[in-house]
Design an enzyme around this catalytic site. Structure first.
Site, PDB file in Angstrom:
ATOM      1  N   CYS A 127       0.854  -1.279   0.142  1.00 58.68           N
ATOM      2  CA  CYS A 127       0.026   0.012  -0.088  1.00 58.68           C
ATOM      3  C   CYS A 127       0.805   1.053   0.070  1.00 58.68           C
ATOM      4  O   CYS A 127       2.053   1.151   0.228  1.00 58.68           O
ATOM      5  CB  CYS A 127      -0.825  -0.027   1.198  1.00 58.68           C
ATOM      6  SG  CYS A 127      -1.976  -1.460   1.281  1.00 58.68           S
TER       7      CYS A 127
ATOM      8  N   GLU B 221       0.908   3.902   1.904  1.00 61.38           N
ATOM      9  CA  GLU B 221       1.420   4.233   3.231  1.00 61.38           C
ATOM     10  C   GLU B 221       2.599   3.156   3.508  1.00 61.38           C
ATOM     11  O   GLU B 221       3.696   4.116   4.176  1.00 61.38           O
ATOM     12  CB  GLU B 221       0.485   3.802   4.362  1.00 61.38           C
ATOM     13  CG  GLU B 221      -0.879   4.716   4.197  1.00 61.38           C
ATOM     14  CD  GLU B 221      -2.047   4.148   3.457  1.00 61.38           C
ATOM     15  OE1 GLU B 221      -3.061   4.276   3.769  1.00 61.38           O
ATOM     16  OE2 GLU B 221      -1.497   3.234   2.542  1.00 61.38           O
TER      17      GLU B 221
ATOM     18  N   ARG C 130     -12.047  11.167  -6.420  1.00 58.43           N
ATOM     19  CA  ARG C 130     -11.739  12.473  -6.101  1.00 58.43           C
ATOM     20  C   ARG C 130     -12.297  12.777  -4.915  1.00 58.43           C
ATOM     21  O   ARG C 130     -13.505  12.530  -4.836  1.00 58.43           O
ATOM     22  CB  ARG C 130     -12.003  13.287  -7.184  1.00 58.43           C
ATOM     23  CG  ARG C 130     -11.184  13.156  -8.291  1.00 58.43           C
ATOM     24  CD  ARG C 130      -9.910  13.962  -8.140  1.00 58.43           C
ATOM     25  NE  ARG C 130      -9.081  13.824  -9.509  1.00 58.43           N
ATOM     26  CZ  ARG C 130      -7.808  13.926  -9.374  1.00 58.43           C
ATOM     27  NH1 ARG C 130      -7.207  14.185  -8.458  1.00 58.43           N
ATOM     28  NH2 ARG C 130      -7.149  13.818 -10.595  1.00 58.43           N
TER      29      ARG C 130
ATOM     30  N   CYS D  28      -5.772   0.660   5.765  1.00 63.00           N
ATOM     31  CA  CYS D  28      -6.079  -0.680   5.554  1.00 63.00           C
ATOM     32  C   CYS D  28      -5.601  -1.464   6.943  1.00 63.00           C
ATOM     33  O   CYS D  28      -4.864  -0.824   7.609  1.00 63.00           O
ATOM     34  CB  CYS D  28      -5.943  -1.643   4.714  1.00 63.00           C
ATOM     35  SG  CYS D  28      -4.021  -2.037   4.619  1.00 63.00           S
TER      36      CYS D  28
ATOM     37  N   CYS E 294      -1.989  -1.830   7.243  1.00 64.01           N
ATOM     38  CA  CYS E 294      -1.213  -0.897   7.377  1.00 64.01           C
ATOM     39  C   CYS E 294      -1.485  -0.102   8.602  1.00 64.01           C
ATOM     40  O   CYS E 294      -0.277   0.490   9.255  1.00 64.01           O
ATOM     41  CB  CYS E 294      -1.705   0.571   6.104  1.00 64.01           C
ATOM     42  SG  CYS E 294      -0.998  -0.091   4.644  1.00 64.01           S
TER      43      CYS E 294
END
Length: 119
Positions: A54, A56, A82, A89, A92
């Site tokens: 991911c 992050e 947007r 998640c 993460c």
């Protein structure tokens, strides 16, 4: 509910990365973090059906590669939707907690709107 002032420069930086770098199916999310020394570190996910990293987690590795071992704030955005600033998640969340227990995570306001600074 606990709220803080939002790092608008950080949110604007990640929105720009999402807008300009998240293209196609391989890179759909961008993340940015403010290091404890003030730097902004950015990254994009590397989507893969086997569970690529991911955005992050890419930022965590990029920050370390740049010598920024402490992160203060992180935010992610998607280019496809947007205005969507999703929470991390589960994987993460756990990794961010393990690496940076005091890390602040920017998430949407209770009404679902992105924080100020997101354009």
């Amino acid at each position: 509910m606990h709220t803080h002032d939002v790092d608008e420069e950080l949110v604007a930086a990640v929105a720009e990365v999402a807008r300009t770098r998240c293209r196609g199916d391989n890179h759909t999310m961008a993340a940015a973090a403010r290091a404890t020394d003030g730097r902004i570190v950015t990254g994009v996910n590397a989507y893969h059906f086997t569970g690529g990293p991911c955005a992050e987690l890419v930022v965590v590795g990029t920050a370390a590669a740049q010598g920024a071992y402490g992160l203060r704030t992180i935010v992610a955005v998607g280019d496809r939707d947007r205005g969507v600033v999703p929470p991390p998640c589960g994987r993460c969340r756990q990794a961010l907690l393990d690496y940076f227990p005091a890390l602040e995570v920017v998430v949407p306001t209770p009404g679902g709107r992105p924080p100020r600074g997101y354009r």
